[in-house]
Design an enzyme around this catalytic site. Structure first.
Site, PDB file in Angstrom:
ATOM      1  N   ARG A  19      -5.713  -5.030  15.017  1.00 54.49           N
ATOM      2  CA  ARG A  19      -6.281  -3.839  14.407  1.00 54.49           C
ATOM      3  C   ARG A  19      -7.800  -3.870  14.533  1.00 54.49           C
ATOM      4  O   ARG A  19      -8.399  -4.924  14.759  1.00 54.49           O
ATOM      5  CB  ARG A  19      -5.856  -3.700  12.950  1.00 54.49           C
ATOM      6  CG  ARG A  19      -6.383  -4.768  12.025  1.00 54.49           C
ATOM      7  CD  ARG A  19      -6.172  -4.393  10.553  1.00 54.49           C
ATOM      8  NE  ARG A  19      -4.873  -3.831  10.284  1.00 54.49           N
ATOM      9  CZ  ARG A  19      -4.677  -2.647   9.677  1.00 54.49           C
ATOM     10  NH1 ARG A  19      -5.684  -1.903   9.293  1.00 54.49           N
ATOM     11  NH2 ARG A  19      -3.474  -2.206   9.441  1.00 54.49           N
TER      12      ARG A  19
ATOM     13  N   LYS B 173      -7.360   2.391   3.279  1.00 57.55           N
ATOM     14  CA  LYS B 173      -7.276   3.735   2.706  1.00 57.55           C
ATOM     15  C   LYS B 173      -7.504   3.696   1.198  1.00 57.55           C
ATOM     16  O   LYS B 173      -8.118   4.597   0.635  1.00 57.55           O
ATOM     17  CB  LYS B 173      -5.896   4.328   2.971  1.00 57.55           C
ATOM     18  CG  LYS B 173      -5.727   4.930   4.345  1.00 57.55           C
ATOM     19  CD  LYS B 173      -4.340   5.571   4.421  1.00 57.55           C
ATOM     20  CE  LYS B 173      -3.782   5.498   5.828  1.00 57.55           C
ATOM     21  NZ  LYS B 173      -2.326   5.494   5.844  1.00 57.55           N
TER      22      LYS B 173
ATOM     23  N   GLU C 218       1.378   7.246   7.930  1.00 56.09           N
ATOM     24  CA  GLU C 218       1.939   7.674   6.647  1.00 56.09           C
ATOM     25  C   GLU C 218       1.023   8.761   6.139  1.00 56.09           C
ATOM     26  O   GLU C 218      -0.193   8.552   6.084  1.00 56.09           O
ATOM     27  CB  GLU C 218       1.863   6.530   5.632  1.00 56.09           C
ATOM     28  CG  GLU C 218       2.934   5.508   5.721  1.00 56.09           C
ATOM     29  CD  GLU C 218       2.834   4.552   4.534  1.00 56.09           C
ATOM     30  OE1 GLU C 218       2.383   3.421   4.748  1.00 56.09           O
ATOM     31  OE2 GLU C 218       3.192   4.959   3.407  1.00 56.09           O
TER      32      GLU C 218
HETATM   33  P1  ATP Z   1      -3.592   1.493   5.265  1.00 50.85           P
HETATM   34  O1  ATP Z   1      -3.021   0.125   5.155  1.00 50.85           O
HETATM   35  O2  ATP Z   1      -5.052   1.590   5.040  1.00 50.85           O
HETATM   36  O3  ATP Z   1      -2.802   2.516   4.485  1.00 50.85           O
HETATM   37  P2  ATP Z   1      -2.025   1.809   7.567  1.00 50.85           P
HETATM   38  O4  ATP Z   1      -2.175   0.848   8.666  1.00 50.85           O
HETATM   39  O5  ATP Z   1      -0.863   1.590   6.688  1.00 50.85           O
HETATM   40  O6  ATP Z   1      -3.394   1.892   6.784  1.00 50.85           O
HETATM   41  P3  ATP Z   1      -0.764   4.057   8.748  1.00 50.85           P
HETATM   42  O7  ATP Z   1      -0.889   5.450   8.324  1.00 50.85           O
HETATM   43  O8  ATP Z   1       0.527   3.372   8.524  1.00 50.85           O
HETATM   44  O9  ATP Z   1      -1.963   3.295   8.068  1.00 50.85           O
HETATM   45  O10 ATP Z   1      -1.224   3.870  10.240  1.00 50.85           O
HETATM   46  C1  ATP Z   1      -0.792   4.647  11.322  1.00 50.85           C
HETATM   47  C2  ATP Z   1      -1.021   3.883  12.583  1.00 50.85           C
HETATM   48  O11 ATP Z   1      -2.396   3.537  12.719  1.00 50.85           O
HETATM   49  C3  ATP Z   1      -0.240   2.594  12.576  1.00 50.85           C
HETATM   50  O12 ATP Z   1       0.473   2.493  13.796  1.00 50.85           O
HETATM   51  C4  ATP Z   1      -1.263   1.531  12.441  1.00 50.85           C
HETATM   52  O13 ATP Z   1      -0.901   0.386  13.155  1.00 50.85           O
HETATM   53  C5  ATP Z   1      -2.528   2.169  13.007  1.00 50.85           C
HETATM   54  N1  ATP Z   1      -3.722   1.624  12.364  1.00 50.85           N
HETATM   55  C6  ATP Z   1      -4.050   1.689  11.059  1.00 50.85           C
HETATM   56  N2  ATP Z   1      -5.200   1.040  10.820  1.00 50.85           N
HETATM   57  C7  ATP Z   1      -5.621   0.567  12.012  1.00 50.85           C
HETATM   58  C8  ATP Z   1      -6.758  -0.203  12.442  1.00 50.85           C
HETATM   59  N3  ATP Z   1      -7.698  -0.624  11.586  1.00 50.85           N
HETATM   60  N4  ATP Z   1      -6.870  -0.498  13.758  1.00 50.85           N
HETATM   61  C9  ATP Z   1      -5.931  -0.070  14.625  1.00 50.85           C
HETATM   62  N5  ATP Z   1      -4.849   0.639  14.292  1.00 50.85           N
HETATM   63  C10 ATP Z   1      -4.682   0.952  13.004  1.00 50.85           C
HETATM   64 MG    MG Z   2       1.097   1.746   6.666  1.00 42.73          MG
END
Ligand code: ATP
Ligand code: MG
Length: 611
Positions: A314, A324, A69
């Site tokens: 994760r 984030k 995102e």
């Molecule tokens: P946040 O919850 O902090 O906003 P998010 O997981 O929603 O993070 P996205 O931008 O949706 O962030 O993530 C893009 C991709 O990165 C997704 O496929 C997600 O699964 C992966 N991702 C995010 N954080 C992690 C993590 N800590 N370890 C592995 N993969 C991750």
């Molecule tokens: Mg997300």
């Protein structure tokens, strides 16, 4: 990355290294062996069943995607996901799509788009393959998502629910209680269709209705109890502006994005495991044809076979926060100096700290992928950086806490004002990289901690009467020190032992137990050195909902003035070095200049935290 001082990776890039198998590799290998996706067509761009049917056999054996995102900067957890998705595509003759998952109108901002693209490319990946740029944004599919929603309505598989949010929640039931049907559940497809169009046309207030999939209010999986798939939200979207006042829910949008792009393996983190049944339900309903009550045929919207979702754990890293929202708080409250502060676990922060793409790829490879959550120790990340830099970082001497060393017999032995030429290999294992040159003279800088008036046990460096070697220079014998009025040592004194210069015949006739690093006052350069340490002093700073700001490490940054050897005069931003005895340092990519050198400590020479 500047390569002036970081030579080609002689230890082999992760691509050449043997791959450790994992459950995702096994799934892909099995799919390839069984030809699960061998019949797919690809029309050169995302689209529905008819679109892809007009295409050619897909040149990509598998398709994966990285779908952030655009609502923040990427962090080390995303790096794991990037290496995983792009790495699997690379290893199995596939393609990985770069997709902005921008279906939520409230949170997204174009500010983040470029930083995300930059981060992925810097990590060593790109989305160009087979003559196509596979860079997509989910909001380009809004028209199709709307069509899919109408399709479900026509097939009797979705309805407009106008219960209050409160009733909707109550009627959903819970783990022990099945849900209750909404009074709106029995609406006919025709009623639903006209009501849904009214939603789209702005005739209903925000929150007044939602479109729900009609599945099973008694399902043991609460996510299958008629999940909402469209909601009304008057918000200006960064891509589509005010075209829409209804937006698809993430759980509805994501599988459709995957299918339109012909993704085969849709890899996400474990918290989406409970959503997988809905993912499969939706994919099945949209890739089959439906016979309506009046006998008309609704043909399949999406190409088959459908993508499949797989979940992995994760990344959780000790001493690090990867939410984030919390990272934004650190920036907004001035706890760090921006998103690219070298203490931040963002990719821009790690890069400025001195991390290399190879070290992060190595990290992703080493931690692997598993199906259960665990914590990775921060030292694993640092270990990957050391292993990457050791064979390729040029060496240099630096004195971080300088005190003057005076060779009291210099004038008599060498002549007043004389300077002696010394040299050292740029890298101990790469003779072909040549030599560094520096002067030895009467006044040198050494580390304050290399002198002890009364030596502690096991201390072999400078104390009165002891001999040490000045690395790449001469052996000296300490004779004492001068102090100021407060008893602070201001100058260490020593005599040079003749005929002991490194590399000259007989130079090792005088045995010493200690070797110390130094620079000469004649040619050393002053530099700002930023000594970074972990941002948090607790391993799990936000565990159990505690206030993560409470465990901020107060000494995570120490700025000092140091002296470095003259070979560093030509260093460029991003150049990486091993400062002998001290660790790995990088010329700061923002602040370092020829006239004001600034070096960041990337990591120490060995792990000092896990002890
Ligand atoms: P946040 O919850 O902090 O906003 P998010 O997981 O929603 O993070 P996205 O931008 O949706 O962030 O993530 C893009 C991709 O990165 C997704 O496929 C997600 O699964 C992966 N991702 C995010 N954080 C992690 C993590 N800590 N370890 C592995 N993969 C991750
Ligand atoms: Mg997300």
């Amino acid at each position: 990355m500047s390569t002036a001082n970081v030579k080609a990776n002689s230890s082999g890039t992760p691509e050449d290294a043997p791959k450790v198998s994992n459950f995702l590799r096994q799934i892909i290998e099995s799919d390839l062996a069984h030809g699960t996706y061998a019949q797919r067509q690809w029309a050169g761009s995302p689209g529905d069943a008819a679109h892809h049917a007009s295409g050619n056999p897909d040149p990509a054996k598998i398709r994966t995607r990285f779908p952030p995102e655009p609502n923040g900067y990427l962090h080390v957890g995303h790096a794991k996901s990037i290496c995983l998705n792009f790495g699997l595509a690379r290893d199995y003759g596939g393609v990985c799509h770069m997709r902005f998952d921008d279906t939520n109108p409230e949170k997204e901002d174009t500010e983040y788009v470029n930083s995300i693209l930059d981060a992925v490319q810097w990590l060593g990946f790109n989305w160009d393959a087979n003559g196509t740029s596979h860079l997509y944004q989910a909001s380009d599919y809004f028209d199709f998502m709307y069509r899919a929603a109408e399709h479900l309505i026509q097939a009797g598989l979705a309805y407009v629910d106008e219960q209050s949010p409160e009733d909707m929640r109550l009627n959903r039931g819970d783990f022990n209680t099945p849900g209750k049907d909404s009074p709106f559940r029995a609406r006919t497809p025709a009623e639903n269709l006209s009501r849904f169009r009214e939603m789209r046309d702005g005739q209903l207030a925000d929150g007044a209705a939602v479109l729900r999939a009609k599945i099973d209010m008694a399902s043991p999986n609460i996510n299958m109890r008629d999940p909402a798939i469209y909601r009304i939200r008057r918000a200006t979207h960064h891509n589509t502006g005010d075209t829409w006042c209804i937006y698809p829910m993430y759980t509805f949008a994501h599988p459709i994005e995957d299918a339109l792009e012909q993704i085969t393996h849709s890899i996400c983190t474990l918290e989406f495991e409970d959503q997988r049944p809905f993912y499969d339900w939706l994919m099945a309903r949209l890739s089959e044809s439906h016979t309506l009550a009046d006998g008309t045929q609704l043909s399949a919207l999406l190409a088959a076979p459908s993508p499949k979702q797989y979940e992995f754990a994760r990344l959780n890293l000790t001493y690090v926060i990867t939410s984030k929202r919390k990272l934004a708080q650190l920036v907004n409250e001035g706890k760090v100096n921006g998103w690219d502060d070298p203490r931040m676990p963002t990719i821009v922060g790690l890069r400025r700290r001195g991390y290399t793409p190879e070290s992060l790829q190595l990290f992703a490879e080493r931690i692997g992928v598993t199906k259960s959550d665990s914590w990775i120790d921060y030292s694993t990340l640092e270990g990957c950086l050391r292993d990457d830099l050791d064979p390729k970082a040029a060496r240099a001497m630096a004195v971080l806490d300088p005190i003057q060393l005076t060779i009291t017999n210099w004038d008599e032995l060498m002549g007043e004002g004389a300077l002696d030429n010394c040299h050292a290999p740029v890298h101990p294992h790469h003779a072909e990289w040549g030599q560094r040159h520096f002067k030895f003279g009467k006044q040198l800088w050494i580390e304050r901690t290399d002198y002890e008036e009364v030596p502690s046990k096991g201390f072999f460096r400078l104390f009165p009467g002891n001999k040490v070697r000045l690395k790449y220079g001469h052996v000296i014998e300490c004779t004492g020190a001068n102090k100021d009025a407060n008893g602070q040592i201001t100058e260490v004194l020593a005599q040079l032992i003749p005929d002991t210069k490194s590399g000259t015949p007989g130079s090792d006739s005088v045995k010493v137990k200690g070797v110390i690093t130094w620079v000469s006052q004649a040619d050393a350069i002053k530099a700002e050195v930023r000594l970074y340490d972990r941002l948090f002093s607790e391993a799990n700073p936000d565990a159990g909902g505690k206030d993560f700001l409470a465990s901020l490490n107060p000494s995570s940054l120490k700025v000092i003035e140091a002296y470095v050897e003259p070979s560093l005069a030509n260093s460029k931003p991003d150049d990486k070095f091993q400062f002998e005895r001290h660790g790995y340092f990088v010329a700061d990519r923002i602040d370092h200049t020829g006239t004001k050198p600034v070096f960041n400590r990337s990591t120490g020479l060995k792990d000092t935290w896990s002890k």
